[in-house]
Design an enzyme around this catalytic site. Structure first.
Site, PDB file in Angstrom:
ATOM      1  N   GLN A  53      -8.692   3.194   0.713  1.00 18.75           N
ATOM      2  CA  GLN A  53      -9.716   3.051   1.529  1.00 18.75           C
ATOM      3  C   GLN A  53     -10.231   4.307   2.057  1.00 18.75           C
ATOM      4  OE1 GLN A  53      -7.508   0.481   1.136  1.00 18.75           O
ATOM      5  NE2 GLN A  53      -8.601  -0.941  -0.060  1.00 18.75           N
ATOM      6  N   SER A  82       0.815  -0.944  -0.227  1.00 17.69           N
ATOM      7  CA  SER A  82       0.294  -0.105   0.035  1.00 17.69           C
ATOM      8  C   SER A  82       1.143   1.371   0.414  1.00 17.69           C
ATOM      9  CB  SER A  82      -1.385  -0.178   1.275  1.00 17.69           C
ATOM     10  OG  SER A  82      -2.120   0.657   0.968  1.00 17.69           O
ATOM     11  N   LYS A  97      -0.901  -4.293  -3.270  1.00 20.16           N
ATOM     12  CA  LYS A  97      -1.862  -3.653  -2.420  1.00 20.16           C
ATOM     13  C   LYS A  97      -2.150  -2.060  -3.664  1.00 20.16           C
ATOM     14  CE  LYS A  97      -5.401  -1.645   0.603  1.00 20.16           C
ATOM     15  NZ  LYS A  97      -4.930  -0.714   1.078  1.00 20.16           N
TER      16      LYS A  97
END
Lengths: 483, 483
Positions: free
Chosen positions: A336, A307, A332
């Site tokens: 979010q 991420s 990833k």
């Protein structure tokens, strides 16, 4: 701030494992410049079909409550329903958290929690202080390393897990924790009255290696990480740093604006840091507002770098000429956001709202970013522990024996093979190891031998000279400095 | 009715695996004599707290729909929510089924389905007829064993799984299936027009062994099972049966009134068959209305004998003097009911509404019923298949080698050891096996050798003389007859 970070890291990880791997905006659910996302294409048809669908869920809830053979806790059913709804998305990064987990999640994102500020570990069933955090209420009250914590506000820690004990020690800012302590040398237990306060979690560790090579390890991208990073970076530069290794191995991610701020330091003005693509496929790029360094930079990654770590690695590789060293990253490529106040009871919905791409437009999701220079750790860095309730001898086989063989080899004893078959070579290696470690020389892998092997292994893993990836990164930067 | 039942069983199981292990009342949600269960103690407080809980679920649904990065199928979220709600009960026997699974479940319970009545298997990627079911539309139309089915109503089976092909062949009663068939010997493909009809699934298989020992195998307690059982039992009695073995191994259960009707045959009038306890701890017993046999009866069980099988075993053991032989049973002591029309779209909620206990008041849940005479099958009945993409030779190890050793031993070749280490003994056994099976004698476990070993194993498992449990049960009944 935490000092003995390995243990602290372990405790934090153990408590927050369910919320790892996030890339989020805190406390807000509007996506910068992407307002339409929140109204969405479903806005029009959320009328009657939604009503009948909700009615179906309600009917199921009523049928279960009325007919199930045991009494049911309705909130459990509701949490299960929202959980199941999130699972149905098939996206592991969209999830529902109850109030308690939501609280831990926000502490992780904030990079701080409220407590007394003692780093603790579990030793032989006791909650033992590793060290009080500098400047924390625990240190000011006089808590010392090796103190055994017995109870807080009258609640004994006996039989509790480390996490359970930690959650009892923690509490809201300003509240008092009366901690009972057993200190070696004094027969009676001591009592400390400690007022809980905000404690910062350390996410940045910097040091200067030989020849002006600076190393900054970043364990997470929390709210305060960019500031801490900038401070440590400035300090290294002041000391005359000539090249930098940024270590984001096993860094699960964090807050998007934080990693952008950090990348900004290295990416020259006007060059891309990250692209964000919303559900309508509209891309928005973040360009550097100014930065760039004259010294060489390497980013150290492994498959636990996820991420925000991957945003940093991608940006520095594509826009700042940094070299990626280590293993391919996690992969990833989504962003979010958290919805909290909407649910009204402290619970939280984490929803994937966008994809992110590297400056060149690569979506690395489920692929990861490949290093420019692949370096793996020795095999014994990922060996499984030995089941110490079993014993093994010559001419047996199993995964425990395989682990033991890898551990023997790590400590310099040649087991002949590492496939899990206990041959003559392994027996001889066990005997030599037992002899050197003052154990009974039986050639049998028993509990004591397994424990000694694991202790010996931990020493090897902690020994900096065995960190192949870090050593190679430092060496590369050193070469770059010299050339 | 199915003939080659092993394959049929496999196909049915593969399609219904999610709905196994039930004990249910079909088509009704009132529990015999337990009306209060359905109104329930929650009736009073399902007001405002339920409303806010439902509102929370609705809010979560809206947040996901509006913000998730991909378009979402709302029915998927709703199904996920109900699924999650059922999971939250922590009861594996309470579950939600979508319309398709619900349909399969009701077919299983009914013991019949609508289709053409051809038992099929998958061979080398082809859908091959094992045999047309006697009296079925497929048989009447002229479908023969070994026919390869190519398509139905123009839809090719190429690349489909067996289940996918079967679901295309099936359809409502009265509809036409145009089936294209490749038959060996004819170059062109043939086309058959077959009108689908009700096809009964066989659940009862009876035979007479030597010395008047009857054997009835019951594979499931479907709606028509009691009737079929009674017919087969009467036929055996007419042939002069002197003792009976009832085989409920791997029987996952079925319908409660059906097993009660079957137990009734053996339990003398007025003695208990089963006790049912509702959520208010009120117990209701079912007593036999008359029955009892003068000949000895044994019930053959294993750990796959669940639910209704356990009711039969418990009732016959405690109230009919039957001997239980084999392994301890599964241990499922609960009763479910199905709610279908309430959800309005063909989906189904299966909810545990009661516990059942043996006539003596034992709750066997998670414990199972122990046999009076424990008999296990040979080890090779439960051996794992070999991964045929790998080859193994002398001085290697692994679970595949362990499987091969067990298979060698089953076929009469001594591998020296069965622990997964490929020693000299195993190498010699592989060589002998290869020689006897006209394979190249290499001593290496390769694809062909593994395939031949598995074929040899299947022969051993299918050989009645190796069914230790059945043979012992027949022997015991024979002894009882003689004494």
């Amino acid at each position: 701030m935490f000092k003995g970070r390995t243990v602290a890291f372990f405790v934090v990880i153990a408590m927050l494992v369910s919320s790892l791997l996030t890339l989020t905006f805190t406390g807000q659910w509007s996506f910068a410049g992407a307002g339409p996302v929140t109204s969405g294409i479903f806005a029009d048809n959320s009328g009657s079909s939604t009503k009948s669908d909700i009615k179906k869920i309600e009917t199921a809830l009523e049928l279960v409550k009325k007919n199930y053979v045991e009494d049911v806790d309705q909130s459990k059913l509701v949490n299960g329903a929202i959980d199941g709804m999130m699972h149905a998305l098939g996206d592991p990064f969209s999830s529902y958290m109850g109030p308690e987990t939501a609280q831990q999640f926000s502490e992780q994102i904030e990079g701080s929690f409220t407590g007394i500020g003692a780093e603790v570990s579990m030793e032989n069933g006791n909650v033992v202080v590793v060290s009080p955090i500098k400047g924390s209420p625990a240190e000011k009250a006089g808590i010392k390393p090796k103190d055994i914590l017995l109870s807080v506000n009258g609640e004994s820690f006996e039989g509790l897990s480390l996490n359970e004990a930690v959650s009892k020690i923690r509490g809201p800012k300003g509240t008092e924790a009366k901690v009972k302590v057993k200190r070696s040398g004094s027969a009676a237990s001591l009592e400390f009255k400690i007022v809980r306060a905000d404690i910062a979690l350390e996410t940045v560790y910097a040091r200067m290696e030989q020849d002006g090579v600076g190393v900054i390890e970043v364990t997470e991208f929390s709210m305060n990480t960019a500031e801490r990073f900038q401070k440590e970076l400035a300090a290294l530069e002041q000391k005359g740093m000539k090249g930098l290794v940024i270590d984001v191995r096993n860094n699960p991610g964090g807050v998007l604006p934080v990693v952008i701020e950090m990348a900004q330091q290295f990416v020259p003005k006007g060059k891309g840091i990250v692209l964000v693509e919303d559900k309508n496929k509209r891309r928005e790029g973040t360009l550097s507002k100014g930065g760039g360094k004259s010294y060489p930079v390497a980013v150290l990654t492994n498959k636990g770098s996820a991420s925000a770590s991957e945003i940093l690695a991608g940006a520095l590789q594509e826009s700042a000429g940094a070299k990626l060293i280590g293993e391919a990253t996690y992969g990833k490529g989504t962003v979010q956001t958290s919805f909290t106040h909407e649910l009204g009871d402290g619970s939280l919905l984490k929803v994937t709202i966008a994809k992110w791409l590297t400056p060149n437009g690569e979506w690395i999701h489920k692929k990861g970013i490949k290093p420019d220079l692949a370096v793996s750790q020795p095999d014994y860095f990922s060996v499984a522990p030995i089941n110490k309730e079993k014993t093994y001898k010559y001419d047996t086989l199993g995964d425990d024996i395989k682990s033991a063989q890898i551990m023997l080899s790590a400590s310099g004893y040649d087991p002949g093979r590492k496939d899990g078959y206990f041959g003559k070579g392994t027996e001889n290696a066990v005997k030599k190891f037992q002899d050197d470690n003052k154990l009974e020389v039986t050639g049998v892998l028993d509990t004591k031998t397994a424990e000694a092997l694991e202790s010996s292994l931990i020493k090897q893993i902690q020994d900096k000279k065995n960190d192949n990836q870090m050593n190679r990164a430092i060496e590369e930067i050193r070469k770059d400095i010299a050339s």
